[in-house]
Every structure is written in structure tokens, then in C-alpha cells.
Design a protein around this motif. Structure first.
Motif, PDB file in Angstrom:
ATOM      1  N   ASN A 236       0.512  -7.217 -10.181  1.00 17.41           N
ATOM      2  CA  ASN A 236       0.082  -6.367 -11.295  1.00 17.41           C
ATOM      3  C   ASN A 236      -1.339  -6.735 -11.708  1.00 17.41           C
ATOM      4  O   ASN A 236      -2.206  -5.869 -11.865  1.00 17.41           O
ATOM      5  N   GLN A 237      -1.583  -8.018 -11.854  1.00 21.46           N
ATOM      6  CA  GLN A 237      -2.889  -8.499 -12.302  1.00 21.46           C
ATOM      7  C   GLN A 237      -3.974  -8.246 -11.262  1.00 21.46           C
ATOM      8  O   GLN A 237      -5.095  -7.860 -11.577  1.00 21.46           O
ATOM      9  N   GLY A 238      -3.618  -8.427  -9.977  1.00 16.91           N
ATOM     10  CA  GLY A 238      -4.634  -8.349  -8.943  1.00 16.91           C
ATOM     11  C   GLY A 238      -4.865  -6.961  -8.375  1.00 16.91           C
ATOM     12  O   GLY A 238      -6.009  -6.562  -8.132  1.00 16.91           O
ATOM     13  N   LEU A 239      -3.800  -6.197  -8.152  1.00 11.20           N
ATOM     14  CA  LEU A 239      -3.930  -4.934  -7.426  1.00 11.20           C
ATOM     15  C   LEU A 239      -4.344  -3.745  -8.291  1.00 11.20           C
ATOM     16  O   LEU A 239      -5.140  -2.912  -7.866  1.00 11.20           O
ATOM     17  N   LEU A 240      -3.770  -3.638  -9.473  1.00  4.67           N
ATOM     18  CA  LEU A 240      -3.924  -2.401 -10.237  1.00  4.67           C
ATOM     19  C   LEU A 240      -5.366  -2.094 -10.614  1.00  4.67           C
ATOM     20  O   LEU A 240      -5.749  -0.928 -10.725  1.00  4.67           O
ATOM     21  N   SER A 241      -6.175  -3.118 -10.797  1.00  3.32           N
ATOM     22  CA  SER A 241      -7.579  -2.894 -11.145  1.00  3.32           C
ATOM     23  C   SER A 241      -8.430  -2.586  -9.914  1.00  3.32           C
ATOM     24  O   SER A 241      -9.623  -2.320 -10.043  1.00  3.32           O
ATOM     25  N   LYS A 242      -7.818  -2.615  -8.747  1.00  5.52           N
ATOM     26  CA  LYS A 242      -8.571  -2.412  -7.499  1.00  5.52           C
ATOM     27  C   LYS A 242      -7.996  -1.259  -6.679  1.00  5.52           C
ATOM     28  O   LYS A 242      -8.058  -1.256  -5.452  1.00  5.52           O
ATOM     29  N   GLN A 243      -7.450  -0.272  -7.367  1.00  4.33           N
ATOM     30  CA  GLN A 243      -6.785   0.826  -6.670  1.00  4.33           C
ATOM     31  C   GLN A 243      -7.742   1.699  -5.868  1.00  4.33           C
ATOM     32  O   GLN A 243      -7.316   2.430  -4.974  1.00  4.33           O
ATOM     33  N   ASP A 244      -9.037   1.624  -6.162  1.00 10.91           N
ATOM     34  CA  ASP A 244     -10.002   2.400  -5.385  1.00 10.91           C
ATOM     35  C   ASP A 244     -10.045   1.938  -3.934  1.00 10.91           C
ATOM     36  O   ASP A 244     -10.510   2.662  -3.058  1.00 10.91           O
ATOM     37  N   TYR A 245      -9.578   0.721  -3.688  1.00  8.89           N
ATOM     38  CA  TYR A 245      -9.577   0.173  -2.328  1.00  8.89           C
ATOM     39  C   TYR A 245      -8.232   0.377  -1.626  1.00  8.89           C
ATOM     40  O   TYR A 245      -8.091   0.006  -0.468  1.00  8.89           O
ATOM     41  N   ILE A 246      -7.261   0.938  -2.341  1.00  5.36           N
ATOM     42  CA  ILE A 246      -5.890   1.010  -1.821  1.00  5.36           C
ATOM     43  C   ILE A 246      -5.549   2.439  -1.405  1.00  5.36           C
ATOM     44  O   ILE A 246      -5.786   3.381  -2.158  1.00  5.36           O
ATOM     45  N   GLU A 247      -4.974   2.593  -0.222  1.00  4.66           N
ATOM     46  CA  GLU A 247      -4.518   3.900   0.259  1.00  4.66           C
ATOM     47  C   GLU A 247      -2.996   3.944   0.134  1.00  4.66           C
ATOM     48  O   GLU A 247      -2.264   3.789   1.110  1.00  4.66           O
ATOM     49  N   TRP A 248      -2.549   4.146  -1.094  1.00  3.80           N
ATOM     50  CA  TRP A 248      -1.127   4.056  -1.402  1.00  3.80           C
ATOM     51  C   TRP A 248      -0.275   4.956  -0.518  1.00  3.80           C
ATOM     52  O   TRP A 248       0.848   4.593  -0.138  1.00  3.80           O
ATOM     53  N   ASP A 249      -0.788   6.139  -0.196  1.00  3.09           N
ATOM     54  CA  ASP A 249       0.035   7.097   0.553  1.00  3.09           C
ATOM     55  C   ASP A 249       0.287   6.670   1.988  1.00  3.09           C
ATOM     56  O   ASP A 249       1.080   7.292   2.694  1.00  3.09           O
TER      57      ASP A 249
END
Length: 390
Positions: free
Chosen positions: A176-189
Motif C-alpha cells: 500500500n505504502q510503496g505501490l499506490l503512489s507509483k501507479q503511473d509505472y504500473i500496467e494493472w490490466d
């Protein structure tokens, strides 16, 4: 001292662990989807200006996510064996499990051969016509084969997904602390999210790994592109064996499909480690569960702490992952970390994984959890996919 020393990244505080784990996850995502962690290359691949690099099975110079000193040898349950002379992070020696888009081409010299042969033939014979017909058939076959290969490549490209398994507890808060603020780098789909273990409780219980992950992570994913999440069937929580069997069926459906696969291979498997030494829901001194060799997912009944009934991935499945990372924080973990690293003969579950997945294991630990450990070399984590925190 453990006979196989994993990489240990140490951080002064909780936030440092969270940021580094986030970078690890995003780097693993990029390595899986694009065979590179170079952001410029990734953008070119996305735009269609560059082909996705393929892993050379005969050469271990694969893209790495991090750096450390030493050579790392991979050879686990059929995964590729990579021997590298470069300094590479053991967790980032990725066996070639992602679909490769390079296929060996066919080399035909029939046209040249036909031209050479027909120049000396009697024009009154039918040989020239026969060769021409043969050449035409060969050309058609080549074109057909190339079309099939192209279609297969497109299909494989569509099927590439980042498969990650997570555990629960404090790991959820770290993500929660590490990933959520960096969602621009994540391809969730393009993510398939699994759980390394689950307590057999309702999803609204604070003890539910899926329930807490949904509350802390999944409900905060921005945009319409969501990951595929695979969790237990909540209606089966009263029957541990049936719940385990059902979850294993999900794994088989997604990892094996029509193929015969001995073990699923996660691109990244994230685990915590409890003060009593259990990982996922594999507890010390639970001989049967630690010795399981065939099942992918097993029930745990009468667990010595927390909810009594659970399901968990088995040791062979954990050790078969491309990368395994333990995420541990807090002074209460210091005694067990010391035992894990210095007394492998005690057979704690994480010590077994350190040995069984040697070369692909790393630990992300805050300084408090390493309070009693002095003989292990700590390494500085090198950020590759997100800017290094200042």
C-alpha cells in the motif's frame, strides 16, 4: 551461517523498504512484459517502434533488475540454467518462462538451386516445369509457415501477463505504502494477482489476506484498467481440503491450460516472515506440509497461531518462482531472522526456500529486523524502474 546466502537489502526505516519493494515489483513487471527494464526501450516497444527483446536461451546475458557481486546459477525444477559472469541480482535472474517471440527461421536455397539446375536442362523435357512447380510449392509453404509463425507471435504477445503472488500481514501495508503512489509505472490490466496463502475466514474479516489486499490496495487502483485477481471461493471456507483443491484448479487452469506443467511459475512471489518463522501458511515443525512434493496448494488445519484453517502454496511452488522476495520489518523479527540466516539446519520454511530457490531469493529488511545479525553483508538497493527516493 546459511550455506546459500541470499541478497539482503537493508533500510533505515519502513518507508525505505516500501519504496524498494515497489521498484522491485515494477521492475519485475517490465522484465516480464518487455524483457527489459529500460524505460526508453519500453516506450519504443509500446509505440511499435521496437520489437520486444527475446531471451537468448544459449546465452545468459538477460536483462537484470538489479546488481550485486557474484555469479548466480539457476537450475530449479526445469527452469533455465543461467550462468552469468556479470554482477547480477539473484532475484532478477529470470528463467525463460515468458513466451519468447523469436523463432528460428527456415533457410531454403531452392530458388537459387533451381535456377542453376535449369540452365543446363534440355528445353524439350518436362524437368524444368517440374522444378518450377516444386519451387512454387516450396515458396507457398514458406509463406504459409511465415504466416503461421506471425500469428503465433501475435497470440503469444497477447498472452504475456505479469503473474505475481503475494502473502498477507504487514506485506499488504508495505505494498500500500510503496505501490499506490507509483501507479503511473504500473500496467494493472496486464497483472494476474494470486495469493501465496489464505486464512479460511470471511473476506470482511481483518484476517483475510484477500479482504485486506482489497481494502488496502485493489480498491485504490486508479482508472478502468484492473488486474485479474484470483482468490479462494468464500463459500468453501468451512472445508479446507475443498478450498485448497478449488484454488489449485484455478492455478492449473491459468498456468497449465492444455499443456502438461509440473509446477506453476510466478514471475514474482512476495512473502513475509512471522516472528515464529512461518511463511505463507507453512509453519515450522509441520512436517507433512513442508515435505509436500506434488500438490500445488494444500490445506492447513490446526495452525499453531492465528486462524486455525488455511490454504497455502507448497514449498516446490514457491521455490519454482522466477523471483522470490521476503519482506520483513520490525524489531520483533530480529531473533527469527538471525536463526534463518545462521542456523539453516533448523529447517525453518524460509531457510528451505533460501536453499531451494538459491540465486533467485532476496530479502528486503529494515535495520531493526537485522538488529542481531552482524555476519551478513548488506547491499544497497539500486532503483531501476522508479526514481530513487531522496
Amino acid at each position: 551461517m546459511t550455506t546459500t546466502v541470499p541478497l539482503i537489502y537493508s533500510f533505515p526505516e519502513f518507508l525505505g523498504v516500501a519504496d524498494a519493494v515497489a521498484d522491485l515489483v515494477i521492475s519485475a513487471q517490465n522484465q516480464t512484459l518487455y524483457n527489459t527494464t529500460d524505460q526508453k526501450q519500453i516506450e519504443l516497444i509500446k509505440s511499435g517502434q521496437l520489437k520486444r527483446p527475446s531471451i537468448n536461451k544459449t546465452n545468459s546475458s538477460i536483462s537484470v533488475l538489479n546488481q550485486s557481486n557474484g555469479n548466480n546459477n539457476l537450475n530449479n525444477n526445469g527452469s533455465s540454467n543461467h550462468n552469468s559472469n556479470s554482477n547480477i541480482n539473484s532475484i532478477n535472474n529470470t528463467p525463460n518462462h515468458s513466451p519468447s517471440h523469436s523463432q528460428s527461421g527456415l533457410n531454403f536455397n531452392n530458388n537459387k538451386s533451381s535456377s542453376s539446375n535449369t540452365s543446363n536442362l534440355n528445353p524439350n523435357t518436362n524437368t524444368s516445369s517440374s522444378i518450377s512447380s516444386s519451387t512454387s510449392a516450396t515458396t507457398n509453404n514458406i509463406e504459409k509457415n511465415n504466416k503461421i509463425k506471425k500469428e503465433k507471435k501475435i497470440l503469444k504477445k497477447q498472452e504475456i501477463r505479469f503473474k505475481i503472488a503475494i502473502s498477507g500481514g504487514s506485506l499488504i501495508k508495505i505494498l500500500n505504502q510503496g505501490l499506490l503512489s507509483k501507479q503511473d509505472y504500473i500496467e494493472w490490466d496486464k497483472w494476474d494477482i494470486y495469493f501465496a496463502d489464505e486464512r479460511l475466514v470471511p473476506f470482511n474479516s481483518p484476517d483475510s489476506n484477500y479482504g485486506q489486499a482489497k481494502l488496502e490496495i485493489f480498491d485504490h487502483i486508479k482508472g478502468d484498467k484492473k488486474p485479474k485477481i484470483f482468490h479462494i471461493d468464500e463459500t468453501l471456507i468451512e472445508d479446507p481440503q475443498e478450498a485448497a483443491d478449488d484454488y489449485e484448479k484455478q492455478l492449473i487452469q491459468n498456468f497449465a491450460k492444455k499443456d502438461s506443467v509440473k509446477l506453476p511459475m510466478f514471475d514474482l512471489l512476495l512473502l513475509g516472515c512471522a516472528p515464529d518463522g512461518h511463511i505463507a501458511s507453512l509453519f515450522p515443525n509441520h512436517g507433512e506440509s513442508l515435505r509436500e512434493k506434488l500438490a500445488w496448494c494444500i490445506p492447513i488445519e490446526n495452525a499453531p497461531s492465528g486462524p486455525k484453517n488455511r490454504i497455502t502454496l507448497t514449498i516446490p511452488v514457491i521455490c519454482h518462482a522466477s523471483r522470490v522476495a521476503f519482506v520483513v520489518e520490525g524489531l520483533t523479527k530480529a531473533p527469527i531472522i538471525k536463526t534463518i540466516m545462521e542456523r539453516p539446519e533448523k529447517g525453518l520454511p524460509s531457510s528451505i526456500v533460501n536453499e531451494g530457490a538459491a540465486g533467485r531469493v532476496s530479502w528486503f529488511v529494515d535495520d531493526a529486523a537485522l538488529n542481531d545479525l552482524y555476519d551478513i553483508t548488506k547491499k544497497k538497493y539500486k532503483y531501476l524502474s522508479i526514481p530513487e527516493p531522496k
